[in-house]
Design a protein around this motif. Structure first.
Motif, PDB file in Angstrom:
ATOM      1  N   MET A   1       0.920  -1.169  -0.068  1.00  0.00           N
ATOM      2  CA  MET A   1      -0.063  -0.182   0.041  1.00  0.00           C
ATOM      3  C   MET A   1       0.994   1.148  -0.005  1.00  0.00           C
ATOM      4  O   MET A   1       0.345   2.401  -0.008  1.00  0.00           O
ATOM      5  CB  MET A   1      -1.089   0.003   1.175  1.00  0.00           C
ATOM      6  N   ILE A   2       2.229   1.163   0.235  1.00  0.00           N
ATOM      7  CA  ILE A   2       2.840   2.345   0.106  1.00  0.00           C
ATOM      8  C   ILE A   2       3.017   3.139  -1.117  1.00  0.00           C
ATOM      9  O   ILE A   2       2.937   2.857  -2.216  1.00  0.00           O
ATOM     10  CB  ILE A   2       4.504   2.011   0.390  1.00  0.00           C
ATOM     11  N   GLY A   3       2.519   4.498  -0.903  1.00  0.00           N
ATOM     12  CA  GLY A   3       2.331   5.522  -2.010  1.00  0.00           C
ATOM     13  C   GLY A   3       1.088   5.439  -2.471  1.00  0.00           C
ATOM     14  O   GLY A   3       0.884   6.276  -3.346  1.00  0.00           O
ATOM     15  N   ASP A   4       0.315   4.726  -1.970  1.00  0.00           N
ATOM     16  CA  ASP A   4      -1.097   5.018  -2.432  1.00  0.00           C
ATOM     17  C   ASP A   4      -1.724   6.310  -2.014  1.00  0.00           C
ATOM     18  O   ASP A   4      -1.717   6.700  -0.873  1.00  0.00           O
ATOM     19  CB  ASP A   4      -2.152   4.015  -1.661  1.00  0.00           C
ATOM     20  N   PRO A   5      -2.243   6.891  -3.139  1.00  0.00           N
ATOM     21  CA  PRO A   5      -2.566   8.383  -3.027  1.00  0.00           C
ATOM     22  C   PRO A   5      -3.908   8.559  -2.062  1.00  0.00           C
ATOM     23  O   PRO A   5      -3.972   9.433  -1.459  1.00  0.00           O
ATOM     24  CB  PRO A   5      -2.844   8.949  -4.254  1.00  0.00           C
ATOM     25  N   LEU A   7      -4.847   6.561   0.261  1.00  0.00           N
ATOM     26  CA  LEU A   7      -4.507   6.352   1.857  1.00  0.00           C
ATOM     27  C   LEU A   7      -3.931   7.609   2.432  1.00  0.00           C
ATOM     28  O   LEU A   7      -3.893   8.096   3.521  1.00  0.00           O
ATOM     29  CB  LEU A   7      -3.602   5.126   1.876  1.00  0.00           C
ATOM     30  N   ASP A   8      -3.219   8.267   1.324  1.00  0.00           N
ATOM     31  CA  ASP A   8      -2.242   9.299   1.658  1.00  0.00           C
ATOM     32  C   ASP A   8      -3.154  10.574   2.424  1.00  0.00           C
ATOM     33  O   ASP A   8      -2.838  11.256   3.214  1.00  0.00           O
ATOM     34  CB  ASP A   8      -1.174   9.545   0.814  1.00  0.00           C
ATOM     35  N   ARG A   9      -4.086  10.754   1.296  1.00  0.00           N
ATOM     36  CA  ARG A   9      -4.984  11.812   1.445  1.00  0.00           C
ATOM     37  C   ARG A   9      -5.994  11.488   2.799  1.00  0.00           C
ATOM     38  O   ARG A   9      -6.144  12.426   3.642  1.00  0.00           O
ATOM     39  CB  ARG A   9      -5.802  12.016   0.240  1.00  0.00           C
ATOM     40  N   VAL A  10      -6.481  10.442   3.035  1.00  0.00           N
ATOM     41  CA  VAL A  10      -7.284  10.029   4.166  1.00  0.00           C
ATOM     42  C   VAL A  10      -6.225  10.118   5.503  1.00  0.00           C
ATOM     43  O   VAL A  10      -6.846  10.753   6.488  1.00  0.00           O
ATOM     44  CB  VAL A  10      -7.760   8.771   3.996  1.00  0.00           C
ATOM     45  N   ALA A  11      -5.079   9.741   5.456  1.00  0.00           N
ATOM     46  CA  ALA A  11      -4.321   9.972   6.719  1.00  0.00           C
ATOM     47  C   ALA A  11      -4.042  11.378   6.860  1.00  0.00           C
ATOM     48  O   ALA A  11      -4.013  11.676   8.060  1.00  0.00           O
ATOM     49  CB  ALA A  11      -3.070   9.076   6.240  1.00  0.00           C
ATOM     50  N   SER A  12      -4.063  12.269   5.929  1.00  0.00           N
ATOM     51  CA  SER A  12      -3.782  13.587   6.003  1.00  0.00           C
ATOM     52  C   SER A  12      -4.999  14.172   6.713  1.00  0.00           C
ATOM     53  O   SER A  12      -4.815  15.182   7.659  1.00  0.00           O
ATOM     54  CB  SER A  12      -3.620  14.409   4.970  1.00  0.00           C
ATOM     55  N   LEU A  13      -6.041  13.844   6.321  1.00  0.00           N
ATOM     56  CA  LEU A  13      -7.388  14.105   7.185  1.00  0.00           C
ATOM     57  C   LEU A  13      -7.403  13.890   8.419  1.00  0.00           C
ATOM     58  O   LEU A  13      -7.758  14.553   9.252  1.00  0.00           O
ATOM     59  CB  LEU A  13      -8.527  13.823   6.079  1.00  0.00           C
ATOM     60  N   LEU A  14      -7.238  12.489   8.688  1.00  0.00           N
ATOM     61  CA  LEU A  14      -7.316  12.119  10.204  1.00  0.00           C
ATOM     62  C   LEU A  14      -6.205  12.734  10.720  1.00  0.00           C
ATOM     63  O   LEU A  14      -6.512  12.962  12.063  1.00  0.00           O
ATOM     64  CB  LEU A  14      -6.877  10.398  10.137  1.00  0.00           C
ATOM     65  N   GLY A  15      -4.861  13.012  10.449  1.00  0.00           N
ATOM     66  CA  GLY A  15      -4.150  13.528  11.261  1.00  0.00           C
ATOM     67  C   GLY A  15      -4.409  14.866  11.652  1.00  0.00           C
ATOM     68  O   GLY A  15      -4.222  15.452  12.631  1.00  0.00           O
ATOM     69  N   ILE A 222     -14.634   3.131   4.491  1.00  0.00           N
ATOM     70  CA  ILE A 222     -13.521   2.021   4.460  1.00  0.00           C
ATOM     71  C   ILE A 222     -14.575   0.670   4.459  1.00  0.00           C
ATOM     72  O   ILE A 222     -15.278   0.260   5.387  1.00  0.00           O
ATOM     73  CB  ILE A 222     -12.767   1.858   5.639  1.00  0.00           C
ATOM     74  N   ASN A 223     -14.550   0.157   3.283  1.00  0.00           N
ATOM     75  CA  ASN A 223     -15.532  -1.003   3.153  1.00  0.00           C
ATOM     76  C   ASN A 223     -14.889  -1.798   1.669  1.00  0.00           C
ATOM     77  O   ASN A 223     -14.818  -0.940   0.754  1.00  0.00           O
ATOM     78  CB  ASN A 223     -16.874  -0.618   3.137  1.00  0.00           C
ATOM     79  N   ASP A 234     -16.495  11.379   0.221  1.00  0.00           N
ATOM     80  CA  ASP A 234     -15.419  12.023  -0.551  1.00  0.00           C
ATOM     81  C   ASP A 234     -14.171  11.090  -0.966  1.00  0.00           C
ATOM     82  O   ASP A 234     -13.612  11.283  -1.825  1.00  0.00           O
ATOM     83  CB  ASP A 234     -14.705  13.049   0.120  1.00  0.00           C
ATOM     84  N   HIS A 235     -13.952  10.069  -0.007  1.00  0.00           N
ATOM     85  CA  HIS A 235     -12.787   9.203  -0.211  1.00  0.00           C
ATOM     86  C   HIS A 235     -13.265   7.850   0.078  1.00  0.00           C
ATOM     87  O   HIS A 235     -13.978   7.682   1.101  1.00  0.00           O
ATOM     88  CB  HIS A 235     -11.634   9.745   0.586  1.00  0.00           C
ATOM     89  N   ARG A 236     -12.833   6.817  -0.642  1.00  0.00           N
ATOM     90  CA  ARG A 236     -13.250   5.379  -0.489  1.00  0.00           C
ATOM     91  C   ARG A 236     -12.048   4.493  -0.532  1.00  0.00           C
ATOM     92  O   ARG A 236     -11.093   4.852  -1.255  1.00  0.00           O
ATOM     93  CB  ARG A 236     -13.903   4.999  -1.655  1.00  0.00           C
ATOM     94  N   LEU A 237     -11.808   3.817   0.451  1.00  0.00           N
ATOM     95  CA  LEU A 237     -10.891   2.984   0.786  1.00  0.00           C
ATOM     96  C   LEU A 237     -11.469   1.636   0.772  1.00  0.00           C
ATOM     97  O   LEU A 237     -12.336   1.047   1.451  1.00  0.00           O
ATOM     98  CB  LEU A 237     -10.045   3.123   2.095  1.00  0.00           C
ATOM     99  N   ARG A 238     -11.102   0.674  -0.568  1.00  0.00           N
ATOM    100  CA  ARG A 238     -11.697  -0.562  -0.535  1.00  0.00           C
ATOM    101  C   ARG A 238     -11.121  -1.560   0.077  1.00  0.00           C
ATOM    102  O   ARG A 238     -10.358  -2.616  -0.552  1.00  0.00           O
ATOM    103  CB  ARG A 238     -12.155  -0.980  -2.212  1.00  0.00           C
ATOM    104  N   LEU A 239     -10.808  -1.458   1.288  1.00  0.00           N
ATOM    105  CA  LEU A 239     -10.070  -2.445   2.161  1.00  0.00           C
ATOM    106  C   LEU A 239     -10.871  -3.005   3.483  1.00  0.00           C
ATOM    107  O   LEU A 239     -11.807  -2.287   3.846  1.00  0.00           O
ATOM    108  CB  LEU A 239      -8.817  -1.542   2.663  1.00  0.00           C
ATOM    109  N   GLY A 240     -10.461  -3.821   4.130  1.00  0.00           N
ATOM    110  CA  GLY A 240     -10.818  -4.403   5.484  1.00  0.00           C
ATOM    111  C   GLY A 240     -10.442  -3.166   6.393  1.00  0.00           C
ATOM    112  O   GLY A 240      -9.758  -2.365   6.169  1.00  0.00           O
ATOM    113  N   ALA A 241     -11.385  -3.406   7.493  1.00  0.00           N
ATOM    114  CA  ALA A 241     -10.922  -2.449   8.585  1.00  0.00           C
ATOM    115  C   ALA A 241      -9.784  -2.091   9.160  1.00  0.00           C
ATOM    116  O   ALA A 241      -8.979  -1.231   9.101  1.00  0.00           O
ATOM    117  CB  ALA A 241     -12.095  -2.242   9.735  1.00  0.00           C
TER     118      ALA A 241
END
Length: 260
Positions: A1-5, A7-15, A222-223, A234-241
């Motif tokens: 998942m390294i470099g996934d844009p 994930l990077d955007r969602v991590a920035s929002l969470l942070g 996240i689903n 706004d953002h979808r992560l097609r991953l397990g929780a």
């Protein structure tokens, strides 16, 4: 998942977020070994109970009133399938974020108690929990770790009435205090809404995501599959929780060890 844009955007929002509402469903507990299900579990998918009832009939408020032995039989089976499950990385990391942020609230449909076990305290268990019993006939209630050794149906030690799990059965209204707490959270304002592991078929679960879209508040889903709110967020992560939350945590806390 390294470099996934994404994930990077969602991590920035969470942070950056200071006030976060997490909305969780059965999918968040899948990595703890529990079946995903609408309300109950994969235990009764497309099949009737031994009494020839649908699970919605067997686990209804009416059945609990008329034949508590039947309702309890299937509640106990559900609890037995949850017994021994432990919080996974998703539960633990949400609880950890609560320690870091001014406000993190979890609105969960799950009755398994895993968010509380992980340490979440600002928790709205909209469907209740199997770990709390209450009497049908008097105000007596008590917490139980599990149903092992419990007389079924259990008798109230105070009045002799029937005890029941403090969960919302089919045909019953949602607890007013839980609805009020959710309304207060939204009135006070949040700056991020994250939906995890829920199909969002219930209006009160999809509602905060719709509210976020109208209010211009960022939202994340996240689903692994499509849901009722997939076209709104706004953002979808097609991953397990657990996988998604571990990836996000590493991006927010790059110098901390990864969660298993």
């Amino acid at each position: 998942m390294i470099g996934d844009p994404v994930l990077d955007r969602v991590a920035s929002l969470l942070g950056r977020a200071r006030r976060i509402l997490f909305i969780t469903g059965a999918g968040i507990s899948a990595d703890s070994g529990l079946p995903t299900y609408r309300g109950i579990g994969g235990l009764y998918h497309d099949r009737l109970t031994a009494e020839g009832l649908t699970i919605e009939e067997a686990l209804s408020g009416e059945m609990m009133a008329l034949r508590p032995d039947i309702a309890w039989r299937y509640i106990a089976e559900i609890e037995a399938n949850c017994r021994g499950a432990r919080p996974n990385a998703a539960h633990r990391l949400i609880a950890a974020l609560e320690q870091e942020k001014p406000m993190v609230c979890v609105l969960t449909q799950n009755v398994d108690g895993l968010h509380a076990d992980a340490g979440s305290r600002n928790l709205i268990e909209i469907h209740g929990t199997v770990h709390r019993l209450r009497c049908n006939d008097c105000p007596h209630g008590r917490k139980v770790p599990d149903y092992a050794g419990l007389q079924i149906p259990p008798e109230c030690p105070r009045c002799g009435g029937v005890m029941r799990p403090d969960v919302v059965l089919f045909g019953e209204p949602l607890p007013p205090r839980a609805i009020e707490r959710l309304e207060h959270v939204l009135q006070d304002g949040v700056d991020l809404v994250v939906s995890i592991g829920t199909t969002s078929v219930f209006p009160y679960i999809a509602g905060p995501v719709v509210w976020a879209a109208r209010a211009g508040v960022p939202s994340v889903e996240i689903n692994p599959g499509d849901t009722e709110v997939s076209h709104i967020v706004d953002h979808r992560l097609r991953l397990g929780a657990a996988e998604a939350m571990a990836e996000l945590w590493q991006r927010i806390h790059p110098h901390e060890p990864a969660e298993d």
